[in-house]
Scaffold this active site. Structure first.
Site, short mmCIF file in Angstrom:
data_model
loop_
_atom_site.label_atom_id
_atom_site.label_comp_id
_atom_site.label_asym_id
_atom_site.label_seq_id
_atom_site.Cartn_x
_atom_site.Cartn_y
_atom_site.Cartn_z
N SER A 1 -9.85 1.62 2.47
CA SER A 1 -8.97 2.42 1.65
C SER A 1 -7.88 1.64 0.93
CB SER A 1 -8.30 3.49 2.52
OG SER A 1 -7.42 2.86 3.45
N SER B 1 -10.07 -0.76 6.66
CA SER B 1 -9.43 -0.53 5.37
C SER B 1 -8.70 -1.73 4.78
CB SER B 1 -8.45 0.64 5.47
OG SER B 1 -9.15 1.87 5.39
N LYS C 1 0.86 -1.18 0.00
CA LYS C 1 0.00 0.00 0.00
C LYS C 1 0.90 1.24 0.00
CE LYS C 1 -4.05 1.88 2.51
NZ LYS C 1 -4.93 1.69 3.68
#
Lengths: 474, 103, 490
Positions: free
Chosen positions: C161, C185, C86
């Site tokens: 996210s 997330s 990420k």
């Protein structure tokens, strides 16, 4: 300068002192905490406020904070770090990690050399900011073309010591800071150098009519860089506030900036536009809860503090408070006590330490030699003047045999009959002066003593001469 | 738009945004005020809770006294760091003039 | 299904299998990498899982892994396994953007602890994945680099996210990926993309080098196609880090060793508050089916009420923005990232932040600043911290009788782009089932369990008490083994 009539007005002062702690690394990261250095060389991810960086608390900073806290008689309690949020270019995270509602040290006090006791509200840990330099406009902040930011100092551990508003004059404020500095240095927490910024003082000042129990509106003064400016700033600010009130105006609570050049304070920020710091517990750090056993170990490891040293000297030597303060400030109390142990006369020991031992090397003086010198003075072998000369030589050499030094100067006790002859001769030569002496004019004694000294090249004992003169007055 | 008084006014949103160093457009201020009012309305459920005896939980871990020895570690390279800066001069970060003192 | 997808056309080997093959010399790391780069090259244009694909660097690392094997060494348990990170995990010398304009051009001078541990285990980083800006969002639509698309249906969001990481694993771009989970997330996009996603116990995985959103809630965790792969990555990246004060002083629990233990005799609760209002009927049905499967596997499953979780969303949307408003204050144009010039330093900071942050980030900064400001702290932030305690206490009470809890990981399957962007509260409701575990600091994971009426994946959330990872993984392994295959509507 003080335009304040002390009969009518009382000045109330509370100080916040920021002391940089003498650690090797920063409060929350392993970058060096050394003073100075090439700009931006004492940096690591946290110092720069880089994304993803995290704080880890320096154990030594906690220990030093606790040392100071205990030295100030504070209670060491469970503490929590909070974030104080405000934007400023030399504040890399745009929040400062500090302690807010749960500081590590609370409720202490500091005894000044005068005996006055000043309350300490709290002494908490926080990180320092970086430094901004304003370029162009002659360094004046409002005219600068741009500013440069050096983060070497950012994150250096500070102990903020918040005193209660117990001080009533510039002199008291200076004495408080000097004493606090002595404590910080004594426990090894800080080098106490105001000129390098390792000791910084913010000053809250208000005035009130004498006799009033209510506190006036206070202003906080920043940018005080020496004990001298502290005193000047307080006097100037108190005068400004009194002038305002006497003119029927109101003091506005605000932060003011001390200007060393024009000797005045200037508005920095008013309370209305003051920041809302949005304190909240820093989720990146855990609580500090010192083991009570460890706290007691730290307490036991503390050196004797200045107030205790002064008290000890007063008790052992009968010195006055002011004299004890001077002797301890010069770190001569151990020397004096050792000389007393060697049997020296306390009054003469303290008098020498106060009047004849300003030389920094005096700390290294051999107490036995000092005691021997005092003994020679007591038994009349040396006069006060001679003793002073020999003492200076002992200090310069770190020790020696006072008898040998005295002999080398040819100092020896004078025969009283020799002196009697000199005194009688002088009385005969100066009948007018003698008459005045007989009538009790105190200023004329020196006339005769001086002449005897001159004739004997300082070998005469002044007290013996005075005694001879008195005997002749009848 | 509803008739109920908003829990947060446009003026408050604007003031808070300035505190956070954000300049919002008038349209954003209006929109945020409504949206934040919705969020705060949703939060009304906890506002009503009586939690007097409940300790606040600032962080989930219950460890205390996490300390680091006072030993220097490696420093970052200044040139590498300043190379990432929007503006640098004389080994320092350069910014437009700073007006007003630090708090 | 008429919609377009970007799922791998052939089965992707799990990380455990790949690492074994590379360690034994059966396959080279380069060969493994090229296979994944080929899939990236075929489908990334549709999916946009990555902000940055690191082909060259990845080839260098893979070659280094191969060299170690050739020299008779062991590169580690993730030897030659491609991983996607990420883009809020710091990577030395590699742009780390958090999908924000404000970090434009910034290359961290250090690696996050989890990135170091992956490298030390022989993993090969293939790229940095897309996210909602600074991890604030549940759809990966709030990204400065544009949205990521769900590989199961390119017209739908991947969740967020960590949408990029979830999509990367679902599309076979990497067998495993790392994400961060502040309010769901990892778990919600895992559910929407049909992969496994784990949020470990707070403090088990270092946050050093994870760009902070809400520090007291953020945890790093893995995405994987299989429960075993997720367990392996947890053991590699987890465990104490002296650089993170909130890191627990212990190793990650030995989950891999317990994956085959089954659930016989385990007591599992079905959280009633997470099955009623606001939860899609088909999703709730899949979760009940999972409960039945667990019963069939020998567990005792019962419904349990945990009333405090209903306050989770309110508490979260005060705590997370409050911490974020402070964490994001450092983006000011002074030391790194983007700057928008202005006549004074203060104006420069305002201009930089105003231009650099997207709408959702600004909205949360304003909300958080408000929640912390004088006069509101006690009513909002202070209250929310007490609700956290309440939630943890109620969970702990349930865990006195129960070993694990299950619920949906997301109230719905993947939704269409733009469906929820206009109404923040609707978007925030996506996290209603996942948020309580973040608030309590407890571990939770999402494991795929069939599909909804729309044919899109459903994830079952498995929750456990603090440090109860072994229980959560045991339940997940059983659900994985009995789950209806994805793509086959029930």
């Amino acid at each position: 300068m003080s335009g304040v009539d002390p009969e009518r007005w009382e000045v109330v002062i509370g100080l916040e002192v920021h002391a940089e702690l003498s650690t090797r690394t920063k409060l929350f990261s392993s970058a060096t905490a050394e003073f100075g250095g090439e700009p931006n060389t004492h940096i690591d991810p946290l110092t720069l406020g880089l994304p993803g960086s995290l704080p880890v608390l320096n154990a030594r900073a906690v220990e030093l904070a606790v040392r100071v806290g205990l030295a100030l008689g504070c209670t060491v309690q469970r503490s929590v770090f909070a974030r104080k949020n405000y934007f400023y270019p030399d504040q890399p995270k745009n929040y400062q990690i500090s302690q807010y509602d749960l500081p590590i040290n609370v409720d202490g006090s500091l005894e000044l050399p005068s005996g006055q006791v000043v309350g300490i509200e709290r002494a908490h840990l926080e990180e320092d900011t970086g430094k901004s330099t304003h370029i162009g406009g002659g360094g004046r902040i409002h005219e600068a073309r741009h500013s440069l930011v050096d983060l070497n100092r950012a994150g250096v551990p500070l102990l903020e010591i918040v005193g209660r508003p117990d001080l009533r004059s510039a002199d008291e404020a200076r004495a408080y800071v000097a004493e606090l500095r002595a404590v910080l240095v004594a426990v090894g927490a800080s080098d106490g150098k105001m000129e390098e910024g390792s000791l910084r003082v913010d000053c809250n000042v208000s005035v009130r009519p004498r006799g009033s129990a209510e506190l006036g509106t206070r202003c906080e003064i920043k940018n005080i860089n020496s004990l001298r400016s502290l005193g000047r700033a307080i006097d100037a600010e108190a005068a400004r506030q009194v002038a305002l009130v006497e003119a029927g105006e109101r003091v506005v609570q605000e932060t003011r900036h001390w200007d060393e050049d024009d000797g005045r304070t200037h508005t920095l920020r008013s309370k209305e536009e003051a920041d809302d710091y949005r304190y909240f517990p820093d989720p990146d750090l855990v609580e500090v809860d010192c083991d009570p056993v460890w706290v007691e170990e730290v307490r036991a490891s503390l050196p004797l503090l200045p107030a205790a040293r002064r008290a000890r000297l007063v008790e052992r030597s009968g010195a006055s408070r002011p004299h004890a303060a001077i002797v301890c400030e010069r770190n001569l109390d151990d020397l004096c006590l050792a000389a007393l142990d060697a049997g020296a006369d306390p009054e003469r020991v303290v008098n020498h330490a106060v009047h004849n031992l300003a030389d920094e090397r005096a700390v290294g003086l051999d107490p036995a030699a000092f005691a021997a010198l005092v003994a020679m003075e007591v038994d009349g072998t040396l006069t006060a003047t001679q003793a002073k000369t020999v003492l200076a030589e002992l200090v310069a050499a770190g020790g020696g045999d006072p008898a040998e030094l005295a002999a080398a100067h040819g100092f020896e006790a004078m025969d009283t009959s020799e002196l009697e002859g000199l005194v009688d001769g002088l009385i005969a030569e100066h009948p007018e002066e003698w008459q005045r002496y007989v009538e009790g004019d105190p200023r004329i004694a020196g006339f005769f003593v001086g002449r005897v000294m001159k004739a004997t090249q300082g070998k005469a004992d002044g007290r013996v001469v005075t005694a001879l003169l008195d005997a002749r007055r009848g | 738009m509803s008739d109920r008084p908003e829990r947060i006014s446009a003026e408050e949103v604007d003031a808070v945004a300035r505190l956070a160093m954000l300049a919002l457009t008038e349209d954003q201020v209006e929109r945020f005020a409504h949206q934040l009012a919705d969020v705060l309305d949703h939060a009304a459920d906890i506002e009503a809770l009586d939690l007097d005896g409940v300790e606040p939980m600032a962080r989930p871990v219950r460890v205390v006294n996490v300390l680091r020895p006072d030993e220097p570690g490696p420093a970052l390279d200044r040139d590498e760091v300043l190379g990432q800066a929007p503006a640098a001069e004389d080994g320092q970060f350069r910014v437009p003039p700073v007006l007003g003192g630090a708090p | 299904m008429s919609s377009r997808s970007a799922l791998p056309s052939t089965p992707v080997a799990p990380a455990t299998v790949l690492a074994a093959a590379v360690r034994s010399g059966e396959r080279t790391a380069l060969d493994v990498l090229e296979e994944h780069l080929a899939r990236i090259s075929d489908h990334e244009v549709d999916v946009h899982a990555f902000n940055l694909v690191l082909e060259d660097r990845a080839r260098e690392s893979a070659a280094a892994v191969d060299a170690r094997v050739a020299a008779g060494g062991d590169p580690g348990p993730l030897a030659g396994v491609p991983v996607a990170l990420k883009d809020n995990l710091c990577t030395r010398g590699v742009a780390t953007t958090c999908s924000s304009r404000i970090l434009e051009g910034w290359e961290p001078p250090y690696d996050a602890t989890v990135v170091q541990r992956l490298a030390a285990a022989g993993a090969v980083v293939v790229g940095k994945t897309n996210l909602d800006e600074f991890a604030m969002g549940s759809s990966t639509e709030h990204s400065a680099t544009g949205p990521t698309r769900n590989p199961h249906d390119l017209d739908r969001v991947p969740g967020g996210s960590s949408g990029g990481s979830a999509a990367a694993v679902a599309a076979g771009f990497a067998p495993v990926a790392l994400g961060s989970d502040t309010g769901g997330s990892i778990r919600q996009p895992a559910a929407l993309c049909g992969v496994v996603g784990v949020k470990p116990t707070y403090g088990l995985v270092s946050r050093l080098g994870l760009v902070a959103f809400a520090s007291s809630l953020d945890q790093v965790g893995p995405f994987a196609a299989t429960v075993a792969d997720a367990a392996l990555v947890c053991e590699v990246v987890g465990g104490h880090d002296p650089g993170d004060s909130t890191s627990l002083p212990q190793d990650f629990p030995r989950v891999l060793a317990h994956l085959d233990d089954g659930v016989e005799g385990m007591r599992i609760g079905l959280v009633t508050e997470m099955l009623g209002e606001g939860i899609a009927v088909d999703v709730a049905a899949r979760v009940r089916a999972a409960a039945e499967a667990l019963t069939a596997a020998g567990a005792e499953v019962e419904e349990v009420s945990i009333p405090a979780v209903t306050y989770g969303l309110s508490a979260y949307y005060l705590v997370a923005p409050a911490e974020a408003s402070s964490n994001l204050a450092r983006y000011d144009g002074v030391r790194y990232g983007r700057r928008v010039d202005a006549p004074t330093a203060g104006e420069m900071m305002v201009a930089t932040r105003t231009a650099g942050f997207g709408d959702e980030v600004k909205r949360r900064i304003v909300l958080g600043t408000y929640a912390l400001s004088a006069g509101y702290y006690d009513a909002f932030y202070g209250k929310a911290l007490r609700v956290r305690t309440l939630i943890r206490e109620e969970f702990d009470a349930a865990y006195e009788r129960l070993d694990a809890l299950i619920s949906p990981a997301s109230p719905t399957t993947a939704f269409a782009f733009g469906d929820k962007t206009a109404d923040p509260v609707q978007m925030y409701l996506n996290d209603v089932c996942t948020i309580p575990s973040n608030l309590a600091g407890h571990p939770a994971l999402s494991v795929p369990f069939g599909v909804g009426d729309d044919g899109l994946p459903v994830g079952v959330q498995v929750m456990a008490p603090a440090l109860g990872e072994v229980a959560a993984f045991r339940v997940a392994a059983v659900l994985e083994s009995v789950a209806p295959s994805a793509g086959a509507p029930s």
